[in-house]
Design a protein around this motif. Structure first.
Motif, PDB file in Angstrom:
ATOM      1  N   LEU A  70       2.822   7.667  -0.484  1.00 52.02           N
ATOM      2  CA  LEU A  70       3.566   6.252  -0.379  1.00 52.02           C
ATOM      3  C   LEU A  70       4.470   6.605   1.113  1.00 52.02           C
ATOM      4  O   LEU A  70       5.244   5.719   1.184  1.00 52.02           O
ATOM      5  CB  LEU A  70       4.626   6.555  -1.558  1.00 52.02           C
ATOM      6  CG  LEU A  70       3.914   6.340  -2.902  1.00 52.02           C
ATOM      7  CD1 LEU A  70       4.760   6.201  -4.156  1.00 52.02           C
ATOM      8  CD2 LEU A  70       2.817   5.026  -2.763  1.00 52.02           C
ATOM      9  N   HIS A  71       4.441   7.875   1.552  1.00 50.21           N
ATOM     10  CA  HIS A  71       5.429   7.933   2.744  1.00 50.21           C
ATOM     11  C   HIS A  71       4.716   7.474   3.975  1.00 50.21           C
ATOM     12  O   HIS A  71       3.587   8.163   4.169  1.00 50.21           O
ATOM     13  CB  HIS A  71       5.954   9.423   2.857  1.00 50.21           C
ATOM     14  CG  HIS A  71       6.999   9.704   3.957  1.00 50.21           C
ATOM     15  ND1 HIS A  71       8.188   9.704   3.796  1.00 50.21           N
ATOM     16  CD2 HIS A  71       6.751   9.744   5.237  1.00 50.21           C
ATOM     17  CE1 HIS A  71       8.838   9.958   4.795  1.00 50.21           C
ATOM     18  NE2 HIS A  71       7.949   9.991   5.748  1.00 50.21           N
ATOM     19  N   ALA A  72       5.286   6.583   4.632  1.00 55.57           N
ATOM     20  CA  ALA A  72       4.753   6.307   6.175  1.00 55.57           C
ATOM     21  C   ALA A  72       4.955   7.470   7.030  1.00 55.57           C
ATOM     22  O   ALA A  72       6.049   7.434   7.488  1.00 55.57           O
ATOM     23  CB  ALA A  72       5.192   5.092   6.589  1.00 55.57           C
ATOM     24  N   MET A  73       3.872   8.222   7.569  1.00 58.86           N
ATOM     25  CA  MET A  73       4.282   9.484   8.705  1.00 58.86           C
ATOM     26  C   MET A  73       4.382   8.999   9.708  1.00 58.86           C
ATOM     27  O   MET A  73       3.780   8.043  10.228  1.00 58.86           O
ATOM     28  CB  MET A  73       3.064  10.442   8.439  1.00 58.86           C
ATOM     29  CG  MET A  73       2.966  11.354   7.050  1.00 58.86           C
ATOM     30  SD  MET A  73       1.787  12.532   7.219  1.00 58.86           S
ATOM     31  CE  MET A  73       1.416  12.968   5.680  1.00 58.86           C
ATOM     32  N   GLY A 164       2.615  12.050  -3.859  1.00 56.83           N
ATOM     33  CA  GLY A 164       1.502  11.255  -3.804  1.00 56.83           C
ATOM     34  C   GLY A 164       1.247  10.744  -5.126  1.00 56.83           C
ATOM     35  O   GLY A 164       1.744  11.376  -6.492  1.00 56.83           O
ATOM     36  N   VAL A 165       0.476   9.621  -5.737  1.00 58.61           N
ATOM     37  CA  VAL A 165       0.304   9.103  -6.786  1.00 58.61           C
ATOM     38  C   VAL A 165      -0.971   8.575  -6.935  1.00 58.61           C
ATOM     39  O   VAL A 165      -1.936   8.421  -6.001  1.00 58.61           O
ATOM     40  CB  VAL A 165       0.954   7.566  -7.018  1.00 58.61           C
ATOM     41  CG1 VAL A 165       2.729   8.111  -6.959  1.00 58.61           C
ATOM     42  CG2 VAL A 165       0.793   6.584  -5.904  1.00 58.61           C
ATOM     43  N   VAL A 166      -1.423   8.734  -8.487  1.00 60.34           N
ATOM     44  CA  VAL A 166      -2.896   8.467  -8.860  1.00 60.34           C
ATOM     45  C   VAL A 166      -2.718   7.187  -9.984  1.00 60.34           C
ATOM     46  O   VAL A 166      -1.858   7.686 -10.951  1.00 60.34           O
ATOM     47  CB  VAL A 166      -3.612   9.325  -9.389  1.00 60.34           C
ATOM     48  CG1 VAL A 166      -5.001   8.897 -10.070  1.00 60.34           C
ATOM     49  CG2 VAL A 166      -3.962  10.392  -8.123  1.00 60.34           C
ATOM     50  N   HIS A 194      10.311   6.074  -3.010  1.00 61.64           N
ATOM     51  CA  HIS A 194       9.142   5.385  -2.710  1.00 61.64           C
ATOM     52  C   HIS A 194       8.481   5.025  -4.065  1.00 61.64           C
ATOM     53  O   HIS A 194       7.899   4.216  -4.314  1.00 61.64           O
ATOM     54  CB  HIS A 194       8.013   6.174  -1.649  1.00 61.64           C
ATOM     55  CG  HIS A 194       8.664   6.139  -0.380  1.00 61.64           C
ATOM     56  ND1 HIS A 194       8.572   5.077   0.279  1.00 61.64           N
ATOM     57  CD2 HIS A 194       8.705   6.922   0.439  1.00 61.64           C
ATOM     58  CE1 HIS A 194       8.709   5.142   1.345  1.00 61.64           C
ATOM     59  NE2 HIS A 194       8.895   6.557   1.601  1.00 61.64           N
ATOM     60  N   LEU A 195       8.610   6.070  -4.975  1.00 63.10           N
ATOM     61  CA  LEU A 195       7.965   6.427  -6.513  1.00 63.10           C
ATOM     62  C   LEU A 195       8.644   5.076  -7.186  1.00 63.10           C
ATOM     63  O   LEU A 195       7.851   4.241  -7.899  1.00 63.10           O
ATOM     64  CB  LEU A 195       8.255   7.438  -6.866  1.00 63.10           C
ATOM     65  CG  LEU A 195       7.364   7.852  -8.067  1.00 63.10           C
ATOM     66  CD1 LEU A 195       5.725   7.569  -7.885  1.00 63.10           C
ATOM     67  CD2 LEU A 195       7.482   9.276  -8.800  1.00 63.10           C
ATOM     68  N   ALA A 196       9.959   4.961  -7.191  1.00 62.24           N
ATOM     69  CA  ALA A 196      10.567   3.923  -8.101  1.00 62.24           C
ATOM     70  C   ALA A 196      10.280   2.534  -7.655  1.00 62.24           C
ATOM     71  O   ALA A 196      10.238   1.749  -8.358  1.00 62.24           O
ATOM     72  CB  ALA A 196      12.088   4.422  -8.276  1.00 62.24           C
ATOM     73  N   ALA A 201       2.965   2.434   1.797  1.00 57.19           N
ATOM     74  CA  ALA A 201       3.413   3.442   3.118  1.00 57.19           C
ATOM     75  C   ALA A 201       3.422   2.713   4.385  1.00 57.19           C
ATOM     76  O   ALA A 201       2.696   2.651   5.012  1.00 57.19           O
ATOM     77  CB  ALA A 201       2.293   4.401   3.090  1.00 57.19           C
ATOM     78  N   LEU A 202       4.389   1.997   4.479  1.00 58.88           N
ATOM     79  CA  LEU A 202       4.629   1.323   5.803  1.00 58.88           C
ATOM     80  C   LEU A 202       5.958   1.582   6.354  1.00 58.88           C
ATOM     81  O   LEU A 202       6.960   1.896   5.842  1.00 58.88           O
ATOM     82  CB  LEU A 202       4.927  -0.340   5.641  1.00 58.88           C
ATOM     83  CG  LEU A 202       3.451  -0.975   4.902  1.00 58.88           C
ATOM     84  CD1 LEU A 202       3.839  -2.359   4.580  1.00 58.88           C
ATOM     85  CD2 LEU A 202       2.232  -0.864   5.726  1.00 58.88           C
ATOM     86  N   PRO A 203       6.137   1.725   7.547  1.00 57.85           N
ATOM     87  CA  PRO A 203       7.440   2.260   8.359  1.00 57.85           C
ATOM     88  C   PRO A 203       8.401   1.135   7.950  1.00 57.85           C
ATOM     89  O   PRO A 203       9.737   1.819   7.607  1.00 57.85           O
ATOM     90  CB  PRO A 203       6.939   1.867   9.657  1.00 57.85           C
ATOM     91  CG  PRO A 203       5.382   2.020   9.923  1.00 57.85           C
ATOM     92  CD  PRO A 203       4.941   1.384   8.780  1.00 57.85           C
ATOM     93  N   ALA A 204       8.323   0.004   7.770  1.00 53.62           N
ATOM     94  CA  ALA A 204       9.270  -1.018   7.067  1.00 53.62           C
ATOM     95  C   ALA A 204      10.147  -0.409   5.703  1.00 53.62           C
ATOM     96  O   ALA A 204      11.215  -0.757   5.598  1.00 53.62           O
ATOM     97  CB  ALA A 204       8.903  -2.324   7.127  1.00 53.62           C
TER      98      ALA A 204
END
Length: 317
Positions: A70-73, A164-166, A194-196, A201-204
């Motif tokens: 979910l994180h935009a690296m 990370g999520v599944v 991100h999880l909540a 996974a977008l920079p915005a």
């Protein structure tokens, strides 16, 4: 056809299909077919790859879960690092599913779409019954609500934590054990955002996750109350156990400190304090203990997750 875990194993070892084929004495096509699940792998080839990768044939042919990070690296993060981290998440999910198949997180706050990230953070603190004040142990807090934590080297990613999520209810958080408590706690709260919010996974979306992290760790209403009671603004970051610069940005955005305070706090060095290291994760250790008390041996528990006993103890408990 369903892709297998074979690719994740190979990538996690830093190998290309060509280099693995050379080492194992098989064709690159055979490896490609195994990884994509397009053909049943002949026993001699599976055995050769198993020996070369030092893993079981059963794990090689296990279907790979669809993991979403979910994180935009940042763009500066090398592609090889991204692939390695993604591969390690896939392997972790396979093993966690075997160790603790019933684990489900409860971070998806029902009101997440009805307000700002700060409102979502406030709602989740309430739903999880987190008392006023700093979050005493963020690792155990998240684990008690189904977010599995694992210590992993996140070198090259420029962050101290990644989630990370599944599907919608399974989540694993990687945390770099070398991180200072304050930095790691903030990054964990950021990933929890991100999880909540379950944002793409977008920079915005990174700004939204930052706003969530600030409110989750240092609620604006509590900042106001502490300032009204006479606490010095310079002491607030240490009170909430968050990095001064992160606190300054959050508190200013929430309108609870002045511009002058914001500028001063951004340049503050972090004073050393007793919470330097992040607390150890304990969820999986408890689950393994339950299974051994129920009659399984530690060897059986490890084997069920395609692990040696040593790897189980070092990497998971």
């Amino acid at each position: 056809m369903i892709p297998t875990v074979a690719e994740a194993i190979r990538v996690s070892r830093g190998l290309t299909q060509m280099s693995l084929a050379s080492r194992a004495g098989v064709s690159q096509t055979a490896i490609s077919l195994l990884e994509t699940g397009h053909a049943r792998t002949p026993a001699p080839i599976a055995a050769a790859l198993s020996r070369t990768l030092d893993t079981s044939e059963a794990l090689l042919t296990t279907p790979a879960p669809e993991v979403e990070l979910l994180h935009a690296m940042k763009d500066a993060v090398r592609a090889g690092v991204r692939r390695r981290v993604a591969a390690e998440f896939i392997l972790a999910f396979v093993r966690i599913q075997a160790l603790a198949p019933g684990t489900r997180h409860t971070a998806r706050h029902s009101g997440r779409d009805e307000g700002s990230p700060a409102v979502c953070a406030e709602g989740l603190r309430s739903a999880w019954q987190i008392p006023p004040g700093p979050v005493q142990n963020i690792v155990s807090t998240l684990e008690s609500h189904g977010v599995v934590h694992l210590r992993r080297d996140l070198g090259g990613t420029r962050v101290n934590a990644l989630v990370g999520v599944v599907g919608s209810h399974r989540a694993i958080m990687f945390v770099d054990p070398r991180a200072h408590y304050d930095d790691a706690a903030w990054n964990i709260a950021h990933e929890l955002g991100h999880l909540a919010l379950h944002a793409s996974a977008l920079p915005a979306q990174e700004g939204a996750a930052e706003d969530f992290a600030g409110e989750f760790l240092a609620p604006a209403t509590e900042i106001r109350q502490l300032l009204s009671s006479g606490m010095d603004v310079d002491d607030l970051p240490a009170h909430f156990r968050v990095p001064p610069a992160k606190f300054a940005r959050h508190a200013r955005r929430r309108g609870v400190i002045t511009v002058a305070d914001h500028r001063r706090l951004r340049t503050h060095s972090r004073p050393p304090h007793e919470h330097h290291e992040l607390p150890a994760h304990a969820m999986l250790a408890g689950i393994v203990d339950e299974r051994t008390r129920a009659g399984e041996t530690i060897e059986q528990v490890a084997a069920s997750a395609f692990l040696t006993v040593n790897d189980l103890r070092e990497d998971f408990i």
